[in-house]
Design a protein around this motif. Structure first.
Motif, PDB file in Angstrom:
ATOM      1  N   ARG A 156      12.014  31.519 -39.062  1.00 53.66           N
ATOM      2  CA  ARG A 156      11.747  32.249 -37.733  1.00 53.66           C
ATOM      3  C   ARG A 156      12.881  31.839 -36.831  1.00 53.66           C
ATOM      4  O   ARG A 156      13.530  33.047 -36.486  1.00 53.66           O
ATOM      5  CB  ARG A 156      10.438  32.008 -36.987  1.00 53.66           C
ATOM      6  CG  ARG A 156      10.143  32.690 -35.623  1.00 53.66           C
ATOM      7  CD  ARG A 156       8.900  32.648 -35.205  1.00 53.66           C
ATOM      8  NE  ARG A 156       8.506  31.091 -35.119  1.00 53.66           N
ATOM      9  CZ  ARG A 156       8.912  30.368 -33.974  1.00 53.66           C
ATOM     10  NH1 ARG A 156       9.630  30.981 -33.027  1.00 53.66           N
ATOM     11  NH2 ARG A 156       8.748  29.187 -34.009  1.00 53.66           N
ATOM     12  N   GLU A 157      13.251  30.897 -36.743  1.00 59.96           N
ATOM     13  CA  GLU A 157      14.395  30.453 -35.958  1.00 59.96           C
ATOM     14  C   GLU A 157      15.689  31.010 -36.542  1.00 59.96           C
ATOM     15  O   GLU A 157      16.710  31.543 -35.805  1.00 59.96           O
ATOM     16  CB  GLU A 157      14.548  28.918 -35.720  1.00 59.96           C
ATOM     17  CG  GLU A 157      13.577  28.306 -34.767  1.00 59.96           C
ATOM     18  CD  GLU A 157      13.926  27.097 -34.299  1.00 59.96           C
ATOM     19  OE1 GLU A 157      14.941  26.639 -33.595  1.00 59.96           O
ATOM     20  OE2 GLU A 157      13.371  25.824 -35.022  1.00 59.96           O
ATOM     21  N   LEU A 158      15.930  30.858 -37.852  1.00 58.80           N
ATOM     22  CA  LEU A 158      17.149  31.319 -38.541  1.00 58.80           C
ATOM     23  C   LEU A 158      17.090  32.709 -38.470  1.00 58.80           C
ATOM     24  O   LEU A 158      18.240  33.412 -38.153  1.00 58.80           O
ATOM     25  CB  LEU A 158      17.170  30.572 -39.975  1.00 58.80           C
ATOM     26  CG  LEU A 158      18.367  31.235 -40.853  1.00 58.80           C
ATOM     27  CD1 LEU A 158      19.544  30.922 -40.135  1.00 58.80           C
ATOM     28  CD2 LEU A 158      17.945  30.928 -42.263  1.00 58.80           C
ATOM     29  N   THR A 159      15.962  33.423 -38.545  1.00 59.82           N
ATOM     30  CA  THR A 159      15.801  35.024 -38.521  1.00 59.82           C
ATOM     31  C   THR A 159      16.423  35.432 -37.088  1.00 59.82           C
ATOM     32  O   THR A 159      17.233  36.342 -36.899  1.00 59.82           O
ATOM     33  CB  THR A 159      14.446  35.438 -38.915  1.00 59.82           C
ATOM     34  OG1 THR A 159      14.002  34.961 -40.206  1.00 59.82           O
ATOM     35  CG2 THR A 159      14.543  37.072 -38.480  1.00 59.82           C
ATOM     36  N   GLU A 160      16.031  34.909 -36.098  1.00 61.49           N
ATOM     37  CA  GLU A 160      16.252  35.096 -34.773  1.00 61.49           C
ATOM     38  C   GLU A 160      17.806  34.885 -34.484  1.00 61.49           C
ATOM     39  O   GLU A 160      18.801  35.498 -33.735  1.00 61.49           O
ATOM     40  CB  GLU A 160      15.620  34.277 -33.632  1.00 61.49           C
ATOM     41  CG  GLU A 160      14.093  34.644 -33.665  1.00 61.49           C
ATOM     42  CD  GLU A 160      13.206  33.649 -33.026  1.00 61.49           C
ATOM     43  OE1 GLU A 160      13.879  32.692 -32.351  1.00 61.49           O
ATOM     44  OE2 GLU A 160      12.125  33.875 -32.644  1.00 61.49           O
ATOM     45  N   ALA A 161      18.390  33.706 -35.016  1.00 59.41           N
ATOM     46  CA  ALA A 161      19.893  33.534 -34.851  1.00 59.41           C
ATOM     47  C   ALA A 161      20.623  34.481 -35.709  1.00 59.41           C
ATOM     48  O   ALA A 161      21.684  34.978 -34.943  1.00 59.41           O
ATOM     49  CB  ALA A 161      20.207  32.198 -35.287  1.00 59.41           C
ATOM     50  N   GLY A 367      21.992  16.592 -39.241  1.00 55.97           N
ATOM     51  CA  GLY A 367      22.529  17.942 -38.740  1.00 55.97           C
ATOM     52  C   GLY A 367      21.796  19.137 -40.001  1.00 55.97           C
ATOM     53  O   GLY A 367      21.931  20.354 -39.567  1.00 55.97           O
ATOM     54  N   ALA A 368      21.594  18.777 -41.152  1.00 51.83           N
ATOM     55  CA  ALA A 368      21.387  19.732 -42.400  1.00 51.83           C
ATOM     56  C   ALA A 368      20.115  20.551 -41.941  1.00 51.83           C
ATOM     57  O   ALA A 368      20.105  21.620 -41.863  1.00 51.83           O
ATOM     58  CB  ALA A 368      20.995  19.048 -43.630  1.00 51.83           C
ATOM     59  N   ALA A 369      18.881  19.846 -41.164  1.00 56.08           N
ATOM     60  CA  ALA A 369      17.575  20.535 -40.672  1.00 56.08           C
ATOM     61  C   ALA A 369      18.095  21.644 -39.569  1.00 56.08           C
ATOM     62  O   ALA A 369      17.368  22.616 -39.685  1.00 56.08           O
ATOM     63  CB  ALA A 369      16.663  19.598 -40.588  1.00 56.08           C
ATOM     64  N   ASP A 370      18.990  21.062 -38.803  1.00 60.91           N
ATOM     65  CA  ASP A 370      19.221  21.973 -37.433  1.00 60.91           C
ATOM     66  C   ASP A 370      20.000  23.325 -38.086  1.00 60.91           C
ATOM     67  O   ASP A 370      19.675  24.479 -37.605  1.00 60.91           O
ATOM     68  CB  ASP A 370      20.102  21.378 -36.524  1.00 60.91           C
ATOM     69  CG  ASP A 370      19.194  20.317 -35.700  1.00 60.91           C
ATOM     70  OD1 ASP A 370      18.224  20.308 -35.751  1.00 60.91           O
ATOM     71  OD2 ASP A 370      19.913  19.279 -35.074  1.00 60.91           O
ATOM     72  N   ARG A 371      20.932  22.910 -38.966  1.00 62.41           N
ATOM     73  CA  ARG A 371      21.607  24.135 -39.564  1.00 62.41           C
ATOM     74  C   ARG A 371      20.833  25.024 -40.382  1.00 62.41           C
ATOM     75  O   ARG A 371      20.690  26.257 -40.206  1.00 62.41           O
ATOM     76  CB  ARG A 371      22.846  23.635 -40.425  1.00 62.41           C
ATOM     77  CG  ARG A 371      24.021  23.119 -39.726  1.00 62.41           C
ATOM     78  CD  ARG A 371      25.195  22.660 -40.721  1.00 62.41           C
ATOM     79  NE  ARG A 371      24.842  21.852 -41.784  1.00 62.41           N
ATOM     80  CZ  ARG A 371      25.072  20.506 -41.699  1.00 62.41           C
ATOM     81  NH1 ARG A 371      25.545  20.124 -40.581  1.00 62.41           N
ATOM     82  NH2 ARG A 371      24.554  19.753 -42.548  1.00 62.41           N
ATOM     83  N   ALA A 373      17.856  25.805 -39.828  1.00 64.22           N
ATOM     84  CA  ALA A 373      17.032  26.384 -38.705  1.00 64.22           C
ATOM     85  C   ALA A 373      17.693  27.593 -37.758  1.00 64.22           C
ATOM     86  O   ALA A 373      17.513  28.155 -37.087  1.00 64.22           O
ATOM     87  CB  ALA A 373      16.282  25.675 -37.793  1.00 64.22           C
ATOM     88  N   GLY A 374      19.231  27.609 -38.101  1.00 61.44           N
ATOM     89  CA  GLY A 374      19.975  28.203 -37.318  1.00 61.44           C
ATOM     90  C   GLY A 374      20.511  27.858 -36.122  1.00 61.44           C
ATOM     91  O   GLY A 374      21.090  28.743 -35.484  1.00 61.44           O
ATOM     92  N   ARG A 375      20.280  26.697 -35.943  1.00 62.24           N
ATOM     93  CA  ARG A 375      20.665  26.237 -34.406  1.00 62.24           C
ATOM     94  C   ARG A 375      21.892  26.124 -34.356  1.00 62.24           C
ATOM     95  O   ARG A 375      22.495  25.495 -35.131  1.00 62.24           O
ATOM     96  CB  ARG A 375      19.615  24.681 -34.063  1.00 62.24           C
ATOM     97  CG  ARG A 375      18.360  25.092 -34.020  1.00 62.24           C
ATOM     98  CD  ARG A 375      17.659  23.743 -34.068  1.00 62.24           C
ATOM     99  NE  ARG A 375      16.217  23.894 -34.443  1.00 62.24           N
ATOM    100  CZ  ARG A 375      15.449  23.112 -35.027  1.00 62.24           C
ATOM    101  NH1 ARG A 375      16.032  22.035 -35.813  1.00 62.24           N
ATOM    102  NH2 ARG A 375      14.072  23.222 -35.389  1.00 62.24           N
ATOM    103  N   ASN A 376      22.414  26.489 -33.061  1.00 64.65           N
ATOM    104  CA  ASN A 376      23.928  26.333 -32.853  1.00 64.65           C
ATOM    105  C   ASN A 376      24.848  27.412 -33.753  1.00 64.65           C
ATOM    106  O   ASN A 376      25.883  27.055 -33.651  1.00 64.65           O
ATOM    107  CB  ASN A 376      24.492  25.037 -33.161  1.00 64.65           C
ATOM    108  CG  ASN A 376      23.786  24.119 -31.956  1.00 64.65           C
ATOM    109  OD1 ASN A 376      23.424  24.209 -30.751  1.00 64.65           O
ATOM    110  ND2 ASN A 376      23.395  22.753 -32.695  1.00 64.65           N
TER     111      ASN A 376
END
Length: 378
Positions: A156-161, A367-371, A373-376
Protein backbone atom coordinates in the motif's frame (compact mmCIF):
# COMPACT_ATOMS: atom_id res chain seq x y z
CA UNK A 1 17.07 -9.51 8.77
CA UNK A 2 18.34 -5.89 8.62
CA UNK A 3 22.14 -5.74 8.65
CA UNK A 4 24.02 -2.48 9.13
CA UNK A 5 26.08 -1.81 6.03
CA UNK A 6 29.53 -0.75 7.20
CA UNK A 7 32.23 -0.20 4.62
CA UNK A 8 35.08 -2.64 5.10
CA UNK A 9 38.62 -1.46 5.58
CA UNK A 10 41.21 -2.46 3.00
CA UNK A 11 42.56 -5.09 5.40
CA UNK A 12 39.08 -6.49 6.09
CA UNK A 13 38.31 -6.67 2.36
CA UNK A 14 41.59 -8.49 1.72
CA UNK A 15 40.91 -11.02 4.49
CA UNK A 16 37.35 -11.64 3.26
CA UNK A 17 38.63 -12.01 -0.28
CA UNK A 18 41.25 -14.56 0.74
CA UNK A 19 38.68 -16.60 2.66
CA UNK A 20 36.43 -16.74 -0.40
CA UNK A 21 39.25 -17.48 -2.87
CA UNK A 22 40.35 -20.41 -0.70
CA UNK A 23 36.75 -21.69 -0.58
CA UNK A 24 36.42 -21.34 -4.35
CA UNK A 25 39.63 -23.27 -5.04
CA UNK A 26 38.75 -25.91 -2.45
CA UNK A 27 35.34 -26.57 -4.01
CA UNK A 28 36.20 -26.14 -7.70
CA UNK A 29 37.89 -29.12 -9.34
CA UNK A 30 40.87 -28.06 -11.41
CA UNK A 31 41.17 -24.60 -9.87
CA UNK A 32 44.57 -25.51 -8.48
CA UNK A 33 46.55 -23.79 -5.76
CA UNK A 34 44.97 -20.48 -4.66
CA UNK A 35 48.26 -18.78 -3.81
CA UNK A 36 48.77 -16.87 -7.08
CA UNK A 37 45.16 -15.68 -7.18
CA UNK A 38 45.26 -14.54 -3.54
CA UNK A 39 48.44 -12.55 -4.19
CA UNK A 40 46.90 -10.91 -7.26
CA UNK A 41 43.69 -10.04 -5.40
CA UNK A 42 45.57 -8.57 -2.45
CA UNK A 43 47.62 -6.41 -4.81
CA UNK A 44 44.45 -5.22 -6.58
CA UNK A 45 42.80 -4.35 -3.26
CA UNK A 46 45.90 -2.48 -2.11
CA UNK A 47 45.82 -0.40 -5.27
CA UNK A 48 42.06 0.20 -5.70
CA UNK A 49 40.40 -0.67 -2.39
CA UNK A 50 38.49 -3.55 -3.97
CA UNK A 51 38.85 -6.27 -6.61
CA UNK A 52 36.88 -7.89 -9.41
CA UNK A 53 35.77 -11.51 -9.35
CA UNK A 54 36.47 -13.74 -12.30
CA UNK A 55 33.30 -15.01 -14.03
CA UNK A 56 33.87 -18.43 -12.47
CA UNK A 57 34.26 -16.92 -8.98
CA UNK A 58 31.07 -14.91 -9.43
CA UNK A 59 29.08 -18.00 -10.43
CA UNK A 60 30.34 -20.05 -7.50
CA UNK A 61 29.90 -17.18 -5.04
CA UNK A 62 26.28 -16.60 -6.07
CA UNK A 63 25.49 -20.30 -5.83
CA UNK A 64 27.11 -20.62 -2.40
CA UNK A 65 25.14 -17.58 -1.22
CA UNK A 66 21.99 -19.55 -2.03
CA UNK A 67 23.46 -22.60 -0.28
CA UNK A 68 23.98 -20.40 2.81
CA UNK A 69 20.44 -18.94 2.83
CA UNK A 70 19.14 -20.03 6.22
CA UNK A 71 15.51 -19.16 5.46
CA UNK A 72 15.30 -21.11 2.21
CA UNK A 73 13.99 -24.69 2.24
CA UNK A 74 14.77 -25.27 -1.46
CA UNK A 75 18.56 -25.28 -1.27
CA UNK A 76 18.97 -28.80 -2.64
CA UNK A 77 19.17 -27.15 -6.07
CA UNK A 78 21.80 -24.49 -5.20
CA UNK A 79 24.34 -25.67 -7.76
CA UNK A 80 21.84 -25.29 -10.63
CA UNK A 81 21.51 -21.50 -10.25
CA UNK A 82 21.90 -19.72 -13.60
CA UNK A 83 24.09 -16.62 -13.19
CA UNK A 84 23.61 -13.70 -15.57
CA UNK A 85 26.75 -11.55 -15.31
CA UNK A 86 25.73 -7.94 -15.96
CA UNK A 87 28.39 -6.25 -13.85
CA UNK A 88 29.10 -3.67 -16.55
CA UNK A 89 25.61 -2.18 -16.15
CA UNK A 90 25.20 0.81 -13.80
CA UNK A 91 22.26 2.82 -15.20
CA UNK A 92 18.60 2.47 -14.19
CA UNK A 93 17.25 2.11 -17.75
CA UNK A 94 19.58 -0.75 -18.59
CA UNK A 95 19.04 -2.43 -15.21
CA UNK A 96 15.26 -2.31 -15.63
CA UNK A 97 15.56 -3.78 -19.14
CA UNK A 98 17.76 -6.61 -17.84
CA UNK A 99 15.31 -7.31 -15.02
CA UNK A 100 12.58 -7.77 -17.62
CA UNK A 101 14.84 -10.14 -19.57
CA UNK A 102 15.62 -11.96 -16.31
CA UNK A 103 11.90 -12.60 -15.84
CA UNK A 104 11.48 -13.88 -19.38
CA UNK A 105 14.43 -16.26 -19.10
CA UNK A 106 13.52 -17.46 -15.60
CA UNK A 107 9.88 -18.05 -16.58
CA UNK A 108 10.94 -20.35 -19.41
CA UNK A 109 7.40 -21.03 -20.54
CA UNK A 110 6.40 -22.18 -17.06
CA UNK A 111 9.38 -24.46 -16.40
CA UNK A 112 10.86 -22.03 -13.90
CA UNK A 113 14.66 -21.76 -13.86
CA UNK A 114 16.54 -20.57 -10.73
CA UNK A 115 18.28 -17.42 -11.97
CA UNK A 116 20.27 -14.47 -10.66
CA UNK A 117 21.30 -11.30 -12.49
CA UNK A 118 24.29 -9.52 -10.95
CA UNK A 119 24.75 -5.81 -11.63
CA UNK A 120 27.67 -3.47 -10.90
CA UNK A 121 29.50 -3.89 -7.61
CA UNK A 122 30.06 -1.17 -5.05
CA UNK A 123 33.49 0.45 -5.12
CA UNK A 124 35.21 2.85 -2.72
CA UNK A 125 34.42 5.77 -5.03
CA UNK A 126 30.98 4.72 -6.32
CA UNK A 127 27.84 3.30 -4.72
CA UNK A 128 26.24 0.30 -6.31
CA UNK A 129 22.83 0.48 -8.00
CA UNK A 130 19.70 -0.38 -6.03
CA UNK A 131 16.41 -2.06 -6.82
CA UNK A 132 13.95 -0.61 -4.33
CA UNK A 133 11.20 -3.13 -5.11
CA UNK A 134 11.10 -6.09 -2.73
CA UNK A 135 10.44 -8.43 -5.64
CA UNK A 136 10.56 -7.83 -9.38
CA UNK A 137 6.83 -8.62 -9.49
CA UNK A 138 4.50 -7.08 -6.91
CA UNK A 139 0.79 -6.27 -6.89
CA UNK A 140 -0.56 -2.83 -5.99
CA UNK A 141 -2.51 -2.08 -2.84
CA UNK A 142 -5.07 0.72 -3.08
CA UNK A 143 -6.68 2.35 -0.05
CA UNK A 144 -5.79 4.39 3.02
CA UNK A 145 -6.21 1.54 5.53
CA UNK A 146 -5.30 -2.18 5.33
CA UNK A 147 -8.85 -3.26 6.19
CA UNK A 148 -10.20 -1.56 3.06
CA UNK A 149 -7.27 -2.13 0.72
CA UNK A 150 -7.98 -3.38 -2.78
CA UNK A 151 -5.05 -5.60 -3.71
CA UNK A 152 -2.05 -6.37 -1.52
CA UNK A 153 -1.89 -4.36 1.73
CA UNK A 154 1.83 -5.11 1.97
CA UNK A 155 2.39 -2.78 -0.98
CA UNK A 156 0.00 0.00 0.00
CA UNK A 157 2.72 2.50 0.94
CA UNK A 158 4.73 1.79 -2.19
CA UNK A 159 1.62 2.14 -4.34
CA UNK A 160 0.85 5.54 -2.82
CA UNK A 161 4.45 6.70 -3.28
CA UNK A 162 4.47 5.61 -6.92
CA UNK A 163 1.22 7.43 -7.62
CA UNK A 164 2.67 10.57 -6.03
CA UNK A 165 5.68 10.14 -8.31
CA UNK A 166 3.47 10.09 -11.40
CA UNK A 167 2.32 6.50 -11.87
CA UNK A 168 -1.31 6.64 -12.93
CA UNK A 169 -2.18 3.32 -11.30
CA UNK A 170 -3.61 0.20 -12.83
CA UNK A 171 -7.21 -0.78 -13.47
CA UNK A 172 -7.98 -0.92 -9.75
CA UNK A 173 -8.16 -4.72 -9.57
CA UNK A 174 -6.70 -6.81 -6.72
CA UNK A 175 -3.86 -7.88 -9.04
CA UNK A 176 -2.53 -4.76 -10.76
CA UNK A 177 1.17 -5.04 -11.48
CA UNK A 178 3.32 -2.42 -9.79
CA UNK A 179 6.15 -0.74 -11.69
CA UNK A 180 9.73 -1.68 -10.84
CA UNK A 181 11.67 0.95 -8.88
CA UNK A 182 15.36 1.17 -9.83
CA UNK A 183 18.14 3.52 -8.77
CA UNK A 184 21.28 3.60 -10.90
CA UNK A 185 24.73 4.44 -9.57
CA UNK A 186 24.84 8.13 -8.53
CA UNK A 187 21.22 8.55 -9.66
CA UNK A 188 17.76 8.98 -8.18
CA UNK A 189 15.17 6.18 -8.12
CA UNK A 190 12.81 5.91 -11.08
CA UNK A 191 9.92 3.62 -11.92
CA UNK A 192 9.52 1.35 -14.94
CA UNK A 193 6.40 -0.50 -16.03
CA UNK A 194 6.78 -4.24 -16.53
CA UNK A 195 5.61 -5.43 -19.97
CA UNK A 196 2.79 -7.93 -19.72
CA UNK A 197 4.66 -10.57 -21.72
CA UNK A 198 7.38 -10.72 -19.03
CA UNK A 199 4.97 -11.68 -16.25
CA UNK A 200 3.37 -15.12 -16.33
CA UNK A 201 0.31 -15.30 -14.08
CA UNK A 202 -1.64 -18.39 -13.05
CA UNK A 203 -5.44 -18.23 -12.57
CA UNK A 204 -6.28 -19.83 -9.21
CA UNK A 205 -9.12 -22.36 -9.37
CA UNK A 206 -10.22 -25.01 -6.90
CA UNK A 207 -10.39 -28.67 -8.05
CA UNK A 208 -14.11 -28.54 -7.24
CA UNK A 209 -14.42 -25.52 -9.60
CA UNK A 210 -18.06 -24.43 -9.12
CA UNK A 211 -17.64 -22.45 -5.88
CA UNK A 212 -14.53 -20.80 -7.35
CA UNK A 213 -15.70 -20.09 -10.86
CA UNK A 214 -16.02 -16.29 -10.58
CA UNK A 215 -13.30 -15.47 -8.08
CA UNK A 216 -10.83 -13.83 -10.47
CA UNK A 217 -7.86 -14.95 -8.36
CA UNK A 218 -4.37 -15.31 -9.80
CA UNK A 219 -0.73 -15.17 -8.80
CA UNK A 220 2.52 -14.64 -10.67
CA UNK A 221 4.80 -17.58 -11.42
CA UNK A 222 8.28 -16.23 -10.56
CA UNK A 223 9.22 -15.15 -7.01
CA UNK A 224 12.23 -12.92 -7.79
CA UNK A 225 13.71 -11.27 -4.68
CA UNK A 226 15.26 -7.96 -5.70
CA UNK A 227 16.16 -5.83 -2.67
CA UNK A 228 18.85 -7.99 -1.06
CA UNK A 229 22.60 -7.47 -1.40
CA UNK A 230 24.81 -10.29 -2.64
CA UNK A 231 28.04 -10.33 -0.62
CA UNK A 232 30.95 -12.40 -1.92
CA UNK A 233 34.41 -12.22 -0.39
CA UNK A 234 34.22 -8.61 0.74
CA UNK A 235 32.53 -7.38 -2.47
CA UNK A 236 28.97 -6.03 -2.31
CA UNK A 237 26.58 -6.42 -5.24
CA UNK A 238 23.74 -4.21 -4.08
CA UNK A 239 21.51 -5.10 -7.04
CA UNK A 240 21.33 -8.83 -7.72
CA UNK A 241 17.74 -10.06 -8.21
CA UNK A 242 17.35 -13.82 -7.91
CA UNK A 243 14.59 -16.42 -8.04
CA UNK A 244 13.83 -20.04 -7.45
CA UNK A 245 10.27 -21.29 -7.81
CA UNK A 246 7.35 -21.07 -5.43
CA UNK A 247 6.42 -23.51 -2.73
CA UNK A 248 2.62 -23.61 -2.69
CA UNK A 249 2.27 -22.44 0.90
CA UNK A 250 4.06 -19.17 0.08
CA UNK A 251 1.08 -18.26 -2.08
CA UNK A 252 -1.82 -20.08 -0.43
CA UNK A 253 -0.95 -19.83 3.26
CA UNK A 254 0.91 -16.52 3.19
CA UNK A 255 0.21 -14.19 0.24
CA UNK A 256 -3.47 -15.08 -0.17
CA UNK A 257 -4.26 -16.44 3.28
CA UNK A 258 -2.55 -14.12 5.79
CA UNK A 259 -4.88 -11.72 7.58
CA UNK A 260 -2.55 -8.80 6.80
CA UNK A 261 -2.27 -9.72 3.11
CA UNK A 262 -5.23 -10.79 0.92
CA UNK A 263 -7.05 -12.31 3.91
CA UNK A 264 -9.06 -14.81 1.84
CA UNK A 265 -9.82 -17.42 4.51
CA UNK A 266 -13.22 -15.93 5.51
CA UNK A 267 -14.25 -15.73 1.86
CA UNK A 268 -13.09 -19.30 1.16
CA UNK A 269 -14.97 -20.55 4.21
CA UNK A 270 -18.20 -18.84 3.16
CA UNK A 271 -17.93 -20.16 -0.40
CA UNK A 272 -17.40 -23.68 0.93
CA UNK A 273 -20.32 -23.39 3.36
CA UNK A 274 -18.21 -23.77 6.51
CA UNK A 275 -19.43 -22.79 9.97
CA UNK A 276 -17.47 -19.63 10.86
CA UNK A 277 -19.34 -18.96 14.11
CA UNK A 278 -16.61 -20.47 16.29
CA UNK A 279 -12.90 -21.09 15.93
CA UNK A 280 -13.55 -24.55 17.38
CA UNK A 281 -15.13 -25.61 14.10
CA UNK A 282 -11.61 -25.26 12.65
CA UNK A 283 -13.03 -23.40 9.69
CA UNK A 284 -9.78 -21.46 9.26
CA UNK A 285 -7.77 -24.66 9.06
CA UNK A 286 -10.13 -26.25 6.56
CA UNK A 287 -10.26 -23.11 4.41
CA UNK A 288 -6.46 -22.86 4.52
CA UNK A 289 -6.01 -26.41 3.25
CA UNK A 290 -8.52 -25.88 0.44
CA UNK A 291 -6.87 -22.61 -0.60
CA UNK A 292 -3.49 -24.35 -0.76
CA UNK A 293 -5.02 -27.25 -2.71
CA UNK A 294 -6.32 -24.68 -5.20
CA UNK A 295 -2.87 -23.12 -5.66
CA UNK A 296 -1.14 -26.45 -6.33
CA UNK A 297 -3.96 -27.63 -8.59
CA UNK A 298 -3.88 -24.39 -10.60
CA UNK A 299 -0.11 -24.30 -11.13
CA UNK A 300 -0.14 -27.96 -12.14
CA UNK A 301 -3.00 -27.35 -14.54
CA UNK A 302 -1.11 -24.41 -16.08
CA UNK A 303 2.12 -26.42 -16.37
CA UNK A 304 4.04 -24.03 -14.11
CA UNK A 305 6.72 -25.28 -11.70
CA UNK A 306 5.71 -25.25 -8.04
CA UNK A 307 6.71 -27.33 -5.01
CA UNK A 308 4.50 -28.70 -2.25
CA UNK A 309 5.63 -28.43 1.36
CA UNK A 310 5.75 -32.17 2.03
CA UNK A 311 8.03 -32.95 -0.93
CA UNK A 312 10.22 -29.90 -0.33
CA UNK A 313 10.64 -30.83 3.34
CA UNK A 314 11.95 -34.25 2.36
CA UNK A 315 14.27 -32.68 -0.20
CA UNK A 316 15.66 -30.32 2.43
CA UNK A 317 16.67 -33.29 4.57
CA UNK A 318 18.34 -34.76 1.48
CA UNK A 319 20.24 -31.47 1.17
CA UNK A 320 21.31 -31.68 4.83
CA UNK A 321 22.60 -35.22 4.39
CA UNK A 322 24.43 -34.35 1.19
CA UNK A 323 26.14 -31.35 2.77
CA UNK A 324 27.09 -33.33 5.86
CA UNK A 325 28.75 -35.96 3.67
CA UNK A 326 30.84 -33.18 2.16
CA UNK A 327 31.84 -31.95 5.61
CA UNK A 328 29.84 -28.70 5.37
CA UNK A 329 27.62 -27.35 8.14
CA UNK A 330 24.13 -26.18 7.17
CA UNK A 331 22.57 -23.23 8.96
CA UNK A 332 18.79 -22.92 9.04
CA UNK A 333 16.10 -20.78 10.65
CA UNK A 334 13.53 -23.26 12.03
CA UNK A 335 10.72 -20.70 11.93
CA UNK A 336 11.18 -20.30 8.16
CA UNK A 337 12.08 -23.87 7.22
CA UNK A 338 8.97 -25.38 8.84
CA UNK A 339 5.98 -24.77 6.52
CA UNK A 340 3.15 -22.47 7.65
CA UNK A 341 0.62 -25.31 7.45
CA UNK A 342 0.84 -28.92 8.65
CA UNK A 343 4.23 -28.25 10.21
CA UNK A 344 4.32 -31.34 12.43
CA UNK A 345 3.33 -33.54 9.45
CA UNK A 346 6.61 -32.66 7.72
CA UNK A 347 10.02 -34.14 8.63
CA UNK A 348 11.71 -30.73 9.00
CA UNK A 349 9.55 -30.03 12.06
CA UNK A 350 11.18 -32.74 14.17
CA UNK A 351 14.72 -31.39 14.06
CA UNK A 352 16.63 -28.48 15.49
CA UNK A 353 18.93 -26.26 13.47
CA UNK A 354 21.63 -23.71 14.17
CA UNK A 355 20.86 -20.33 12.65
CA UNK A 356 24.53 -19.71 11.92
CA UNK A 357 25.47 -17.10 9.34
CA UNK A 358 27.99 -17.93 6.63
CA UNK A 359 29.38 -16.14 3.60
CA UNK A 360 28.91 -15.63 0.69
CA UNK A 361 25.38 -14.52 1.53
CA UNK A 362 22.29 -12.59 0.54
CA UNK A 363 21.57 -9.92 3.17
CA UNK A 364 19.18 -7.06 3.78
CA UNK A 365 21.14 -3.89 4.40
CA UNK A 366 19.92 -1.00 6.52
CA UNK A 367 17.10 0.85 4.76
CA UNK A 368 15.99 -2.04 2.53
CA UNK A 369 12.59 -2.32 4.23
CA UNK A 370 11.98 1.43 3.95
CA UNK A 371 12.90 1.40 0.27
CA UNK A 372 10.61 -1.57 -0.40
CA UNK A 373 7.75 0.42 1.15
CA UNK A 374 8.55 3.45 -1.01
CA UNK A 375 9.50 5.67 1.91
CA UNK A 376 11.47 8.76 0.82
CA UNK A 377 10.76 7.86 -2.79
CA UNK A 378 9.05 11.20 -3.44
Amino acid sequence: MEILHERLTTAQTADAAEEFIRLFHRETPGAGDPGHRIAAVRAEIEETGTYRHTPEELVHGARVAWRNSNRCIGRLYWNSLRVRDRREITGADEIAAECVEHLREATNGGRIRPTITVFAQETPDRPGPLIWSEQLIRYAGYGDHPSVTVGDPRNRELTEALRALGWSGGAGTPFDLLPLVVQGCDDKPRWFDLPADAVLEVPIEHPGEDPWADWGLRWHAVPAISNMCLEIGGVHYSAAPFNGWYMGTEIGARNLGDADRYNLLPLVARRLGLDTGSDRSLWKDRALVELNRAVLHSFDRAGVTIADHHSESRRFLTHLAREERKGRDVGADWSWIVPPISGSATPVFHRTYEDRQATPAFVHHEGAADRAAGRNLV
